[in-house]
Write a protein that holds these residues in place. Structure first.
Motif, PDB file in Angstrom:
ATOM      1  N   GLN A  44      87.114  73.658 -26.020  1.00 17.12           N
ATOM      2  CA  GLN A  44      86.666  74.408 -27.195  1.00 17.12           C
ATOM      3  C   GLN A  44      85.724  73.552 -28.035  1.00 17.12           C
ATOM      4  O   GLN A  44      85.907  72.339 -28.142  1.00 17.12           O
ATOM      5  CB  GLN A  44      87.857  74.833 -28.057  1.00 17.12           C
ATOM      6  N   ILE A  45      84.722  74.200 -28.655  1.00 18.34           N
ATOM      7  CA  ILE A  45      83.816  73.488 -29.548  1.00 18.34           C
ATOM      8  C   ILE A  45      83.575  74.317 -30.808  1.00 18.34           C
ATOM      9  O   ILE A  45      83.453  75.545 -30.755  1.00 18.34           O
ATOM     10  CB  ILE A  45      82.480  73.155 -28.845  1.00 18.34           C
ATOM     11  N   GLU A  46      83.548  73.642 -31.932  1.00 16.73           N
ATOM     12  CA  GLU A  46      83.216  74.242 -33.221  1.00 16.73           C
ATOM     13  C   GLU A  46      82.108  73.398 -33.856  1.00 16.73           C
ATOM     14  O   GLU A  46      82.226  72.173 -33.922  1.00 16.73           O
ATOM     15  CB  GLU A  46      84.428  74.269 -34.157  1.00 16.73           C
ATOM     16  N   THR A  47      81.052  74.040 -34.306  1.00 21.25           N
ATOM     17  CA  THR A  47      79.937  73.309 -34.909  1.00 21.25           C
ATOM     18  C   THR A  47      79.711  73.784 -36.337  1.00 21.25           C
ATOM     19  O   THR A  47      80.066  74.903 -36.711  1.00 21.25           O
ATOM     20  CB  THR A  47      78.640  73.504 -34.105  1.00 21.25           C
ATOM     21  N   ALA A  48      79.095  72.905 -37.138  1.00 22.86           N
ATOM     22  CA  ALA A  48      78.799  73.227 -38.527  1.00 22.86           C
ATOM     23  C   ALA A  48      77.686  72.300 -39.010  1.00 22.86           C
ATOM     24  O   ALA A  48      77.426  71.262 -38.400  1.00 22.86           O
ATOM     25  CB  ALA A  48      80.033  73.067 -39.406  1.00 22.86           C
ATOM     26  N   MET A  49      77.037  72.662 -40.106  1.00 21.83           N
ATOM     27  CA  MET A  49      76.005  71.802 -40.660  1.00 21.83           C
ATOM     28  C   MET A  49      75.905  72.011 -42.170  1.00 21.83           C
ATOM     29  O   MET A  49      76.020  73.130 -42.673  1.00 21.83           O
ATOM     30  CB  MET A  49      74.645  72.076 -40.022  1.00 21.83           C
ATOM     31  N   ILE A  98      89.616  69.336 -26.005  1.00 22.67           N
ATOM     32  CA  ILE A  98      89.796  69.444 -24.562  1.00 22.67           C
ATOM     33  C   ILE A  98      91.277  69.310 -24.248  1.00 22.67           C
ATOM     34  O   ILE A  98      91.891  68.263 -24.509  1.00 22.67           O
ATOM     35  CB  ILE A  98      88.988  68.361 -23.816  1.00 22.67           C
ATOM     36  N   ASN A  99      91.862  70.398 -23.739  1.00 23.86           N
ATOM     37  CA  ASN A  99      93.299  70.427 -23.409  1.00 23.86           C
ATOM     38  C   ASN A  99      94.150  69.937 -24.573  1.00 23.86           C
ATOM     39  O   ASN A  99      95.088  69.147 -24.402  1.00 23.86           O
ATOM     40  CB  ASN A  99      93.589  69.592 -22.159  1.00 23.86           C
ATOM     41  N   GLY A 100      93.778  70.372 -25.779  1.00 24.23           N
ATOM     42  CA  GLY A 100      94.567  70.055 -26.960  1.00 24.23           C
ATOM     43  C   GLY A 100      94.224  68.746 -27.630  1.00 24.23           C
ATOM     44  O   GLY A 100      94.760  68.445 -28.701  1.00 24.23           O
ATOM     45  N   VAL A 101      93.358  67.945 -27.018  1.00 21.48           N
ATOM     46  CA  VAL A 101      92.961  66.666 -27.616  1.00 21.48           C
ATOM     47  C   VAL A 101      91.638  66.866 -28.362  1.00 21.48           C
ATOM     48  O   VAL A 101      90.647  67.326 -27.779  1.00 21.48           O
ATOM     49  CB  VAL A 101      92.803  65.563 -26.549  1.00 21.48           C
ATOM     50  N   GLU A 102      91.625  66.485 -29.621  1.00 22.47           N
ATOM     51  CA  GLU A 102      90.493  66.792 -30.507  1.00 22.47           C
ATOM     52  C   GLU A 102      89.587  65.576 -30.685  1.00 22.47           C
ATOM     53  O   GLU A 102      90.061  64.463 -30.925  1.00 22.47           O
ATOM     54  CB  GLU A 102      91.035  67.254 -31.863  1.00 22.47           C
ATOM     55  N   TYR A 103      88.280  65.812 -30.578  1.00 22.04           N
ATOM     56  CA  TYR A 103      87.274  64.777 -30.797  1.00 22.04           C
ATOM     57  C   TYR A 103      86.299  65.286 -31.862  1.00 22.04           C
ATOM     58  O   TYR A 103      85.747  66.385 -31.727  1.00 22.04           O
ATOM     59  CB  TYR A 103      86.507  64.475 -29.505  1.00 22.04           C
ATOM     60  N   THR A 104      86.078  64.492 -32.900  1.00 24.92           N
ATOM     61  CA  THR A 104      85.200  64.898 -34.007  1.00 24.92           C
ATOM     62  C   THR A 104      83.992  63.980 -34.090  1.00 24.92           C
ATOM     63  O   THR A 104      84.129  62.744 -34.036  1.00 24.92           O
ATOM     64  CB  THR A 104      85.965  64.865 -35.343  1.00 24.92           C
ATOM     65  N   HIS A 105      82.824  64.564 -34.248  1.00 22.05           N
ATOM     66  CA  HIS A 105      81.579  63.802 -34.359  1.00 22.05           C
ATOM     67  C   HIS A 105      80.738  64.388 -35.492  1.00 22.05           C
ATOM     68  O   HIS A 105      80.731  65.611 -35.702  1.00 22.05           O
ATOM     69  CB  HIS A 105      80.774  63.861 -33.053  1.00 22.05           C
ATOM     70  N   HIS A 106      80.021  63.517 -36.202  1.00 24.43           N
ATOM     71  CA  HIS A 106      79.090  63.997 -37.225  1.00 24.43           C
ATOM     72  C   HIS A 106      77.993  62.954 -37.424  1.00 24.43           C
ATOM     73  O   HIS A 106      78.197  61.757 -37.200  1.00 24.43           O
ATOM     74  CB  HIS A 106      79.793  64.289 -38.555  1.00 24.43           C
TER      75      HIS A 106
END
Length: 217
Positions: A99-104, A144-152
């Protein structure tokens, strides 16, 4: 004779009030605005073969201060901020969910200008435009499979806007005014900083519609 004097005084007072309702040489104007915006193009970023939008919808907020050397033209400064939601999508594979969620967030600090078509009127039409610094901060959360990665990551670039506005003066003096604006806004964003990719600089833009409240003095 008495009637003529009364009529002359009435016309003078009416003319004075009428002029006070419009913008005059040397006026200052402070404005607050709030509205909504929508991105016009995709981001150049692909997720399992699907190109993601950098900003599908969002809220916009702003403050501006203008001085009118002449009643037809104003110059000043403006700060505004747009908070945009992008894509929220999920891909399912064999035993895998991605899953991916984007924002700006798009923050602008600009020199602002305004051309009035009919400054003497209580109901006024005008063109706003400006140019200056845009600081855009993009973010995405990938799960990914419940593991969350955040980037900005943030990019500073030259930004600009142009639009069309309408306002109407309130009360006898027209000192306060309410109105609305439509704008086209543009800036650049470096997707490489966010993704570590080779996509490079992207031209992003959005349209916005705002309600505004102004005070002249």
């Amino acid at each position: 004779m008495k009637k003529l004097v009364t009529l002359a005084v009435a016309l003078f007072v009416l003319g004075t009030v009428s002029r006070a309702q419009g913008i005059e040489d040397g006026n200052h104007m402070f404005t607050m605005s709030v509205g909504a915006g929508a991105g016009l193009e995709d981001s150049g970023v692909y997720f399992h073969g699907e190109e993601l939008a950098w900003g599908e919808f969002g809220g916009v907020f702003g403050l501006s201060y203008l001085v009118f050397p002449t009643k037809y033209f104003g110059v000043g400064v403006e700060v505004n901020d747009g908070i945009f939601a992008g894509e929220d999508t999920t891909w399912y594979g064999a035993g895998t969910s991605d899953q991916i969620e984007t924002a700006m967030n798009v923050f602008n600090a600009m020199a602002s200008f305004r051309f009035n078509f009919n400054p003497d009127s209580r109901a006024r039409f005008y063109i706003p435009f400006g140019v200056g610094l845009t600081s855009a901060t993009g973010a995405y959360v990938r799960t990914i499979n419940g593991v969350e990665y955040t980037h900005h990551s943030s990019t500073q670039s030259l930004g600009y806007f142009a639009g069309f506005g309408f306002e109407i003066g309130l009360g006898q003096s027209g000192k306060w005014a309410l109105g609305s604006e439509l704008r086209y806004n543009a800036f650049r964003y470096d997707t490489d900083k966010l993704l570590g990719s080779s996509i490079g600089q992207q031209d992003y833009s959005y349209v916005s519609a705002s309600f505004k409240a102004s005070c002249r003095f």
